[in-house]
Motif scaffolding. Structure first.
Motif, mmCIF file in Angstrom:
data_model
loop_
_atom_site.group_PDB
_atom_site.id
_atom_site.type_symbol
_atom_site.label_atom_id
_atom_site.label_comp_id
_atom_site.label_asym_id
_atom_site.label_seq_id
_atom_site.Cartn_x
_atom_site.Cartn_y
_atom_site.Cartn_z
ATOM 1 N N ILE A 253 0.839 -1.205 0.000
ATOM 2 C CA ILE A 253 0.000 0.000 0.000
ATOM 3 C C ILE A 253 0.876 1.258 0.000
ATOM 4 C CG2 ILE A 253 -1.939 1.200 1.107
ATOM 5 C CD1 ILE A 253 -2.664 -1.671 0.169
ATOM 6 N N ALA A 254 1.623 1.461 1.097
ATOM 7 C CA ALA A 254 2.387 2.712 1.238
ATOM 8 C C ALA A 254 3.408 2.894 0.115
ATOM 9 C CB ALA A 254 3.080 2.734 2.598
ATOM 10 N N ALA A 255 4.067 1.796 -0.282
ATOM 11 C CA ALA A 255 5.119 1.906 -1.309
ATOM 12 C C ALA A 255 4.549 2.181 -2.692
ATOM 13 C CB ALA A 255 5.948 0.627 -1.343
ATOM 14 N N ASN A 256 3.253 1.980 -2.859
ATOM 15 C CA ASN A 256 2.654 2.139 -4.189
ATOM 16 C C ASN A 256 2.104 3.537 -4.443
ATOM 17 O OD1 ASN A 256 2.983 -0.246 -5.723
ATOM 18 N ND2 ASN A 256 1.635 -1.293 -4.300
ATOM 19 N N VAL A 257 2.248 4.430 -3.468
ATOM 20 C CA VAL A 257 1.758 5.798 -3.665
ATOM 21 C C VAL A 257 2.855 6.592 -4.370
ATOM 22 C CG1 VAL A 257 0.874 7.855 -2.512
ATOM 23 C CG2 VAL A 257 0.363 5.600 -1.581
ATOM 24 N N ASN A 258 2.609 6.911 -5.627
ATOM 25 C CA ASN A 258 3.645 7.587 -6.416
ATOM 26 C C ASN A 258 3.119 8.885 -7.019
ATOM 27 O OD1 ASN A 258 5.877 5.715 -6.245
ATOM 28 N ND2 ASN A 258 4.603 4.303 -7.405
ATOM 29 N N THR A 259 4.037 9.787 -7.327
ATOM 30 C CA THR A 259 3.622 11.046 -7.939
ATOM 31 C C THR A 259 3.315 10.845 -9.426
ATOM 32 O OG1 THR A 259 5.943 11.536 -8.221
ATOM 33 C CG2 THR A 259 4.850 12.617 -6.382
ATOM 34 N N ILE A 260 2.511 11.773 -9.948
ATOM 35 C CA ILE A 260 2.056 11.637 -11.336
ATOM 36 C C ILE A 260 2.926 12.476 -12.257
ATOM 37 C CG2 ILE A 260 0.113 12.094 -12.898
ATOM 38 C CD1 ILE A 260 -1.674 11.627 -10.350
ATOM 39 N N PHE A 261 3.337 11.854 -13.369
ATOM 40 C CA PHE A 261 4.090 12.571 -14.391
ATOM 41 C C PHE A 261 3.088 12.948 -15.489
ATOM 42 C CE2 PHE A 261 7.082 12.327 -18.145
ATOM 43 C CZ PHE A 261 7.711 13.531 -17.861
ATOM 44 N N TRP A 262 2.673 14.210 -15.502
ATOM 45 C CA TRP A 262 1.544 14.620 -16.343
ATOM 46 C C TRP A 262 1.774 14.499 -17.846
ATOM 47 C CZ3 TRP A 262 -3.221 14.863 -14.531
ATOM 48 C CH2 TRP A 262 -3.377 14.933 -13.152
ATOM 49 N N PRO A 263 2.985 14.782 -18.346
ATOM 50 C CA PRO A 263 3.175 14.582 -19.798
ATOM 51 C C PRO A 263 2.902 13.134 -20.229
ATOM 52 C CG PRO A 263 4.953 15.907 -18.900
ATOM 53 C CD PRO A 263 4.154 15.438 -17.729
ATOM 54 N N LEU A 268 -0.424 9.218 -23.046
ATOM 55 C CA LEU A 268 -1.168 7.955 -23.055
ATOM 56 C C LEU A 268 -2.647 8.170 -23.379
ATOM 57 C CD1 LEU A 268 0.529 6.056 -20.086
ATOM 58 C CD2 LEU A 268 0.631 5.483 -22.513
ATOM 59 N N PHE A 269 -3.204 9.287 -22.948
ATOM 60 C CA PHE A 269 -4.599 9.589 -23.330
ATOM 61 C C PHE A 269 -4.712 9.779 -24.850
ATOM 62 C CE2 PHE A 269 -6.237 10.435 -19.000
ATOM 63 C CZ PHE A 269 -7.503 9.904 -19.149
ATOM 64 N N ARG A 270 -3.743 10.488 -25.416
ATOM 65 C CA ARG A 270 -3.730 10.686 -26.877
ATOM 66 C C ARG A 270 -3.631 9.339 -27.590
ATOM 67 N NH1 ARG A 270 -2.612 15.941 -28.708
ATOM 68 N NH2 ARG A 270 -1.913 17.326 -27.063
ATOM 69 N N THR A 316 1.908 7.500 -13.255
ATOM 70 C CA THR A 316 2.783 7.264 -12.107
ATOM 71 C C THR A 316 3.933 6.348 -12.497
ATOM 72 O OG1 THR A 316 1.363 5.423 -11.474
ATOM 73 C CG2 THR A 316 0.975 7.516 -10.364
ATOM 74 N N TRP A 317 4.987 6.366 -11.709
ATOM 75 C CA TRP A 317 6.096 5.425 -11.883
ATOM 76 C C TRP A 317 5.515 4.023 -11.638
ATOM 77 C CZ3 TRP A 317 10.060 2.477 -12.718
ATOM 78 C CH2 TRP A 317 10.524 1.578 -11.760
ATOM 79 N N GLY A 318 5.706 3.126 -12.599
ATOM 80 C CA GLY A 318 5.121 1.781 -12.495
ATOM 81 C C GLY A 318 3.774 1.712 -13.191
ATOM 82 N N GLY A 319 3.242 2.870 -13.608
ATOM 83 C CA GLY A 319 1.957 2.870 -14.328
ATOM 84 C C GLY A 319 2.200 2.556 -15.800
ATOM 85 N N GLY A 320 1.437 3.197 -16.678
ATOM 86 C CA GLY A 320 1.626 2.949 -18.107
ATOM 87 C C GLY A 320 0.323 2.610 -18.786
ATOM 88 N N ASP A 321 0.442 2.160 -20.037
ATOM 89 C CA ASP A 321 -0.764 1.933 -20.842
ATOM 90 C C ASP A 321 -1.675 0.861 -20.263
ATOM 91 O OD1 ASP A 321 1.596 0.311 -21.878
ATOM 92 O OD2 ASP A 321 -0.083 -0.733 -22.806
ATOM 93 N N SER A 322 -1.105 -0.070 -19.485
ATOM 94 C CA SER A 322 -1.933 -1.154 -18.945
ATOM 95 C C SER A 322 -3.031 -0.606 -18.026
ATOM 96 C CB SER A 322 -1.068 -2.156 -18.192
ATOM 97 O OG SER A 322 -0.517 -1.557 -17.049
ATOM 98 N N ILE A 421 5.837 6.217 -29.260
ATOM 99 C CA ILE A 421 6.050 7.645 -29.029
ATOM 100 C C ILE A 421 5.630 8.098 -27.640
ATOM 101 C CG2 ILE A 421 6.090 8.504 -31.405
ATOM 102 C CD1 ILE A 421 3.015 8.959 -31.041
ATOM 103 N N ALA A 422 4.648 7.405 -27.048
ATOM 104 C CA ALA A 422 4.159 7.851 -25.733
ATOM 105 C C ALA A 422 4.984 7.204 -24.631
ATOM 106 C CB ALA A 422 2.693 7.479 -25.573
ATOM 107 N N GLY A 423 5.452 8.001 -23.674
ATOM 108 C CA GLY A 423 6.137 7.468 -22.501
ATOM 109 C C GLY A 423 5.160 6.598 -21.732
ATOM 110 N N GLY A 424 5.661 5.496 -21.179
ATOM 111 C CA GLY A 424 4.774 4.606 -20.433
ATOM 112 C C GLY A 424 4.180 3.508 -21.284
ATOM 113 N N TYR A 425 4.427 3.551 -22.615
ATOM 114 C CA TYR A 425 3.978 2.468 -23.498
ATOM 115 C C TYR A 425 5.172 1.550 -23.670
ATOM 116 C CZ TYR A 425 1.467 0.229 -27.358
ATOM 117 O OH TYR A 425 0.807 -0.678 -28.167
#
Lengths: 552, 101
Positions: A253-263, A268-270, A316-322, A421-425
């Motif tokens: 739980i605690a270790a999974n709280v990460n900051t968001i990288f908005w770009p 990824l939305f695009r 977030t770090w560890g996030g991505g398209d999934s 082209i998208a970071g996180g993919y």
């Protein structure tokens, strides 16, 4: 005229089915290629397998990271527990975990198809089976589903439980009266939601959607079911907390709280829109229709909540398209329902201020309904082109790639319409080759031939060599980023050169650990595998300053 | 009228009013938590407007209190955009009246 239109419709639907079946064939080929591969394909798969192994030995994977072997898991246990019987039968193997992932996607596709068919059946007494099948196949055709499905990861099992939960709860709500059968379906739906949540934390968004929906329908029932749901969830939580001496909270739980990288979120939305736009627009139209002319269904709220929150979390770090996988299930389901209702002419507009404005379009109603016969299959065909991904080599795929003029734009000669082209993919989706097998064995040989333990960023080589799995680098980084990891023991062990080799790929270890590695170890080999370069490091010789040299 | 009687009447009127409000309040709460209650489009619209407006104001207030040199960040901008959209959707739902949300 109507006859000609219907003939065109049948031909186009047949083409749409062929396109979707082609995507299914690519998916099956990818799964068949990947499932037997006995090493990590996506970084972290081996750690999921190690969690399964620990559970099969009745040990908890939620552990203190400071002492040797510096390992802890950051994922809930359901996926690993499902795989435990396989671990008892076959030992630690990748194939059954990957097979479970594929099965999860197939069950999700079936649930989507069933929901689309059932919607028509419930409303008009006649469900549209073909659109149901196309909707299910559309989910499997998505680049996101394709890439994640055959991985030994819990993402698609979570999506399966989430989808089953919302489909079951919607069916339960269709019972007009409160009967035992309705209550049983509610219990089953909430049970699926609990399973989803304890498969992966991201399912919390689906739980939020369900509770919002139930609250809008009836606050009293929402509170009653919500309390029961929370009590069961809290009981399991407490069980995990106590059985791991509090490490469950720290690691999962605690270790999974990460900051968001908005770009990354924006990119990824695009990408998500670029790939699924042909189905997003119909899904959005159904959302608007329900918002203004009908009651909001659970499907609409689920799609809205998981898309918004999942999409934001993808940065977030560890996030991505999934993190968009649940919303892909949602948009496949909603677009299917929209198409099914459109083809059946099943949109009713009760009198309100919007109906009065839209009234000027009423003479066009027959044209709009008839146009569905052409537009619906064309949208599926367009979607099929938008999500195109396939190898450009091989007996079957090479001639097709040449015919369609596809140039490889990903690893191992793979074409992916998403590009890179998208970071996180992440760089996955390509097929593994015989050379990858051979190179993976070369890396495993380093572990096999070492007298000392080997520190590896991936567990697969240790499994293959029958040696200890040492460290989970991403979790070490998670905890270190939260300021909860000291790392002295591991750094001292590196400085004392107590590891025979160190195997790096993405260099996910916390910075102080990487610095220690570069102090005490040197690169002796670089072996490519799956398009990535694995760096093999051995203890430095000649310039080592002794036990106390680096420890101050 | 004598002053004492006037005061007694006023007290009775006050008690009645309070009782009425309490009974009405209780009946609203009772109705809200009944098995028959469901949200209307109007109520959903009002809630969305209130949440959207208060949320936007809260974010602006947060920015003022924080006194950051960087101005409104991407997270705040995204939040304000979503809350603003929620308020706008809410406004369009209010005229739909008692239709079930």
């Amino acid at each position: 005229m109507q006859r000609v239109l219907k003939l065109f419709h049948r031909v186009l639907i047949a083409v749409a089915l062929i396109v979707m079946v082609f995507h299914l064939a690519v998916y099956v080929a990818y799964a068949a290629n990947l499932i037997p591969f006995p090493f990590d394909y996506d970084q972290g798969e081996g750690f999921e397998l190690y969690d399964t192994q620990l559970f099969s030995e009745f040990q908890t994977p939620y552990r203190d990271l400071e002492p040797y072997p510096y390992y802890a898991s950051n994922y809930p246990p359901v996926f690993h527990l499902i795989a435990v019987p396989f671990a008892w039968l076959f030992g630690p193997q990748y194939w059954y975990g990957r097979l479970l992932g594929v099965l999860g996607t197939l069950i999700t596709a079936y649930a989507i198809g069933y929901a689309v068919w059932k919607d028509g059946q419930h409303r008009t007494g006649r469900g549209n089976l073909i659109i149901g099948i196309l909707a299910g196949l559309a989910f499997l055709a998505s680049n996101i589903t394709y890439r994640q499905g055959p991985l030994l990861r819990q993402q698609m099992s979570m999506v399966m439980f989430e989808t089953l939960a919302v489909v079951i709860l919607t069916q339960a709500e269709n019972f007009f009266r409160v009967t035992w059968r309705k209550q049983r379906l509610f219990l089953l739906g909430f049970g699926m939601l609990i399973l989803a949540g304890y498969t992966k934390q991201l399912a919390a968004y689906s739980a939020i959607a369900v509770l919002i929906w139930l609250f809008l329908r009836n606050p009293r029932r929402a509170i009653a079911w919500g309390t029961l749901f929370a009590a069961v969830g809290a009981f399991i939580f407490a069980l995990l907390y106590v059985s791991s001496n509090g490490q469950w909270w720290k690691q999962a739980i605690a270790a999974n709280v990460n900051t968001i990288f908005w770009p990354q979120v924006e990119g990824l939305f695009r990408l998500w829109y670029g790939l699924h736009g042909f189905l997003i627009i119909p899904a959005a139209l159904l959302c608007l229709y329900e918002l203004y002319f009908e009651r909001l269904s659970l499907y609409v709220i689920w799609f809205g909540v998981t898309l918004t929150l999942g999409g934001i979390s993808s940065g977030t770090w560890g996030g991505g398209d999934s993190y968009f996988a649940t919303s892909v299930a949602g948009l496949s389901l909603l677009s299917g329902i929209f198409f099914s209702r459109w083809l059946a002419g099943d949109f009713k507009f009760p009198p309100n201020y919007l109906t009065r404005i839209l009234g000027i379009l009423k003479p066009l109603t027959p044209l709009v309904t008839a146009s569905a016969l052409l537009i619906v299959p064309l949208l599926y065909i367009g979607y099929g082109r938008a999500v195109l991904k396939m190898p450009t080599t091989g007996v079957l795929f090479e001639p097709l790639a040449n015919w369609w003029g596809l140039e490889p734009n990903a690893l191992n000669g793979f074409y992916d319409s998403a590009g890179r082209i998208a970071g996180g993919y992440s760089d996955i989706g390509h097929f593994v080759t015989a050379q990858d097998y051979a190179n993976a064995e070369r890396i495993a040989d380093y572990v096999r031939n070492s007298e000392k333990p080997v520190l590896s960023e991936e567990a697969g080589f240790s499994f293959r060599a029958g040696r200890d799995v040492v460290s989970n680098p991403t979790q070490l980084l998670n905890v270190w980023l939260r300021g909860q990891y000291d790392g002295t023991t591991l750094i001292n062990q590196i400085d004392r050169q107590e590891f025979g080799y160190i195997i790096l790929r993405a260099q996910f270890y916390p910075t102080p650990v990487l610095l220690a590695i570069s102090r005490a170890y040197e690169t002796v080999d670089v072996i490519p595998m799956n398009g990535f370069e694995y760096i093999i490091k051995a203890p430095k010789t000649g310039q080592w300053g002794g036990d106390d040299y680096y420890l101050k | 009228m004598k002053p004492a009687a006037n005061s007694a009447n006023l007290t009775a009127a006050y008690t009645n009013a309070v009782n009425n409000i309490t009974i009405k309040g209780f009946s609203v709460i009772k109705r809200f938590f009944s098995l028959e209650f469901t949200f209307s489009k109007r109520l959903l619209g009002v809630i969305l407007v209130v949440v959207g407006v208060l949320g936007c104001l809260g974010l602006i207030a947060f920015d003022i209190i924080r006194q950051s040199d960087q101005g409104i960040g991407p997270a705040q901008r995204a939040g304000m955009l979503m809350l603003g959209a929620a308020a706008l959707i809410g406004l369009t739902l209010i005229p739909l009246g008692k239709a079930e949300a």
